[in-house]
Design a protein around this motif. Structure first.
Motif, short mmCIF file in Angstrom:
data_model
loop_
_atom_site.label_atom_id
_atom_site.label_comp_id
_atom_site.label_asym_id
_atom_site.label_seq_id
_atom_site.Cartn_x
_atom_site.Cartn_y
_atom_site.Cartn_z
N THR A 1 -27.86 -53.18 -21.96
CA THR A 1 -29.11 -53.70 -22.51
C THR A 1 -29.53 -52.91 -23.73
OG1 THR A 1 -29.79 -54.36 -20.29
CG2 THR A 1 -31.53 -54.19 -21.95
N LEU A 2 -29.46 -51.59 -23.61
CA LEU A 2 -29.85 -50.72 -24.73
C LEU A 2 -28.94 -50.93 -25.94
CD1 LEU A 2 -31.49 -48.41 -26.00
CD2 LEU A 2 -29.91 -46.81 -24.89
N VAL A 3 -27.65 -50.96 -25.72
CA VAL A 3 -26.70 -51.13 -26.83
C VAL A 3 -26.93 -52.47 -27.54
CG1 VAL A 3 -24.25 -51.42 -27.41
CG2 VAL A 3 -24.97 -49.54 -25.92
N LYS A 4 -27.12 -53.53 -26.77
CA LYS A 4 -27.40 -54.84 -27.39
C LYS A 4 -28.68 -54.80 -28.21
CE LYS A 4 -24.98 -57.75 -24.08
NZ LYS A 4 -25.11 -58.72 -23.00
N PHE A 5 -29.70 -54.14 -27.69
CA PHE A 5 -30.97 -54.03 -28.41
C PHE A 5 -30.77 -53.28 -29.73
CE2 PHE A 5 -34.84 -51.75 -29.51
CZ PHE A 5 -35.74 -52.80 -29.61
N SER B 1 -31.24 -54.64 -33.51
CA SER B 1 -32.27 -54.03 -34.36
C SER B 1 -31.70 -53.37 -35.61
CB SER B 1 -33.04 -52.96 -33.57
OG SER B 1 -33.68 -53.53 -32.48
N GLU B 2 -30.52 -52.78 -35.48
CA GLU B 2 -29.95 -52.00 -36.58
C GLU B 2 -28.45 -52.26 -36.65
OE1 GLU B 2 -30.15 -49.76 -39.84
OE2 GLU B 2 -31.92 -50.10 -38.61
N SER B 3 -28.05 -53.24 -37.44
CA SER B 3 -26.66 -53.67 -37.46
C SER B 3 -25.69 -52.59 -37.95
CB SER B 3 -26.50 -54.92 -38.33
OG SER B 3 -26.89 -54.64 -39.66
N GLY B 4 -26.14 -51.64 -38.75
CA GLY B 4 -25.25 -50.60 -39.27
C GLY B 4 -25.18 -49.36 -38.42
N ALA B 5 -25.75 -49.40 -37.23
CA ALA B 5 -25.78 -48.22 -36.37
C ALA B 5 -24.40 -47.87 -35.84
CB ALA B 5 -26.74 -48.45 -35.20
N ALA C 1 -36.29 -45.41 -33.20
CA ALA C 1 -36.66 -44.59 -32.04
C ALA C 1 -37.92 -45.15 -31.38
CB ALA C 1 -36.87 -43.14 -32.46
N ASP C 2 -38.90 -45.52 -32.17
CA ASP C 2 -40.14 -46.08 -31.61
C ASP C 2 -39.88 -47.41 -30.91
OD1 ASP C 2 -41.70 -43.94 -32.42
OD2 ASP C 2 -42.33 -44.89 -34.30
N GLU C 3 -39.04 -48.25 -31.50
CA GLU C 3 -38.70 -49.53 -30.87
C GLU C 3 -37.99 -49.32 -29.54
OE1 GLU C 3 -36.37 -51.73 -33.69
OE2 GLU C 3 -38.07 -52.11 -35.01
N ILE C 4 -37.09 -48.33 -29.50
CA ILE C 4 -36.37 -48.03 -28.27
C ILE C 4 -37.33 -47.48 -27.21
CG2 ILE C 4 -34.62 -46.49 -27.25
CD1 ILE C 4 -33.06 -46.82 -29.93
N ARG C 5 -38.24 -46.63 -27.63
CA ARG C 5 -39.24 -46.10 -26.69
C ARG C 5 -40.09 -47.23 -26.13
NH1 ARG C 5 -39.89 -41.64 -30.96
NH2 ARG C 5 -38.64 -39.97 -30.07
N ASN C 6 -40.43 -48.22 -26.96
CA ASN C 6 -41.21 -49.37 -26.49
C ASN C 6 -40.44 -50.20 -25.46
OD1 ASN C 6 -43.44 -48.73 -28.06
ND2 ASN C 6 -42.77 -50.01 -29.79
N GLN C 7 -39.12 -50.04 -25.44
CA GLN C 7 -38.29 -50.73 -24.45
C GLN C 7 -38.19 -49.92 -23.15
OE1 GLN C 7 -36.85 -53.87 -24.82
NE2 GLN C 7 -38.18 -53.86 -26.62
N GLY C 8 -38.85 -48.75 -23.13
CA GLY C 8 -38.88 -47.95 -21.90
C GLY C 8 -37.85 -46.84 -21.82
N GLN D 1 -25.66 -41.95 -28.02
CA GLN D 1 -26.03 -41.38 -29.31
C GLN D 1 -25.91 -42.47 -30.37
OE1 GLN D 1 -24.28 -37.70 -30.58
NE2 GLN D 1 -24.59 -36.72 -28.60
N VAL D 2 -26.90 -42.50 -31.24
CA VAL D 2 -26.94 -43.51 -32.28
C VAL D 2 -27.16 -42.80 -33.61
CG1 VAL D 2 -28.11 -45.59 -33.12
CG2 VAL D 2 -27.96 -45.15 -30.66
N ILE D 3 -26.35 -43.14 -34.60
CA ILE D 3 -26.50 -42.58 -35.94
C ILE D 3 -26.90 -43.72 -36.87
CG2 ILE D 3 -25.39 -41.36 -37.85
CD1 ILE D 3 -23.40 -40.24 -35.74
#
Length: 172
Positions: free
Chosen positions: A141-145, A149-153, A105-112, A93-95
């Motif tokens: 991999t996902l967490v690093k991405f 992408s979003e340092s304040g997440a 969300a779109d960037e993450i979807r583009n990562q599969g 979960q990401v806030i």
């Protein structure tokens, strides 16, 4: 020759405890058959190792020391093995700020990855909550991405039981 026995005790204990660690994870993930087979091997090894160590332990206490070292290293190696195998799914979960939620969300979807985007309310501002079920092998991999992408997440990762249905999920 005696030193060889110490190292055999330690090596066998490392193997036994590593099997035990993997077995526990398999059983908690619902893999009862493989877990049961590993339990058989684990107990068989334990019986032979323990009986060898207990024989004359008062005259040869180094057997106990090598047994304990093997137990300790087995736990360490077993957790590494289990992590490499990476069975199952994790819920991520990401806030983030509402204005960056859809883009992330779109960037993450583009990562599969499959993502569900939910509206949330923070103390002072609206937020976007991204929910994903991810194979454990891909969590890092996902967490690093996301961090890149979003340092304040705000990111949380939780283990989850099997998921039924959903985009990109195995259906059981």
């Amino acid at each position: 020759m005696e030193i060889l026995i110490y190292f055999l005790i330690m090596a066998a204990k490392i193997i036994e405890v590593s099997i035990s660690t993997v077995r526990i994870v398999l059983i908690t993930k619902g893999e009862k058959t493989i877990g049961s087979i590993l339990a058989f091997v684990e107990v068989l090894l334990w019986l032979f190792i323990a009986s060898n160590v207990i024989q004359n332990i008062s005259e040869d206490p180094l057997k106990g020391v090598f047994y304990a070292v093997g137990f300790s290293l087995g736990n360490y190696i077993g957790t590494i093995l289990e992590e490499k195998i990476g069975l199952g799914l994790s819920e991520v979960q990401v806030i983030v700020k509402e204005e960056t939620g859809m883009l992330l969300a779109d960037e993450i979807r583009n990562q599969g990855f499959a993502v569900t985007l939910v509206h949330g309310e923070g103390r002072h501002n609206p937020r976007s909550i991204l929910i994903m079920f991810v194979p454990r092998k891909r969590v890092k991999t996902l967490v690093k991405f996301i961090q890149h992408s979003e340092s304040g997440a705000v990111i949380t990762v939780s283990e989850t039981k099997p998921v039924y249905g959903g985009y990109g999920m195995l259906r059981k």
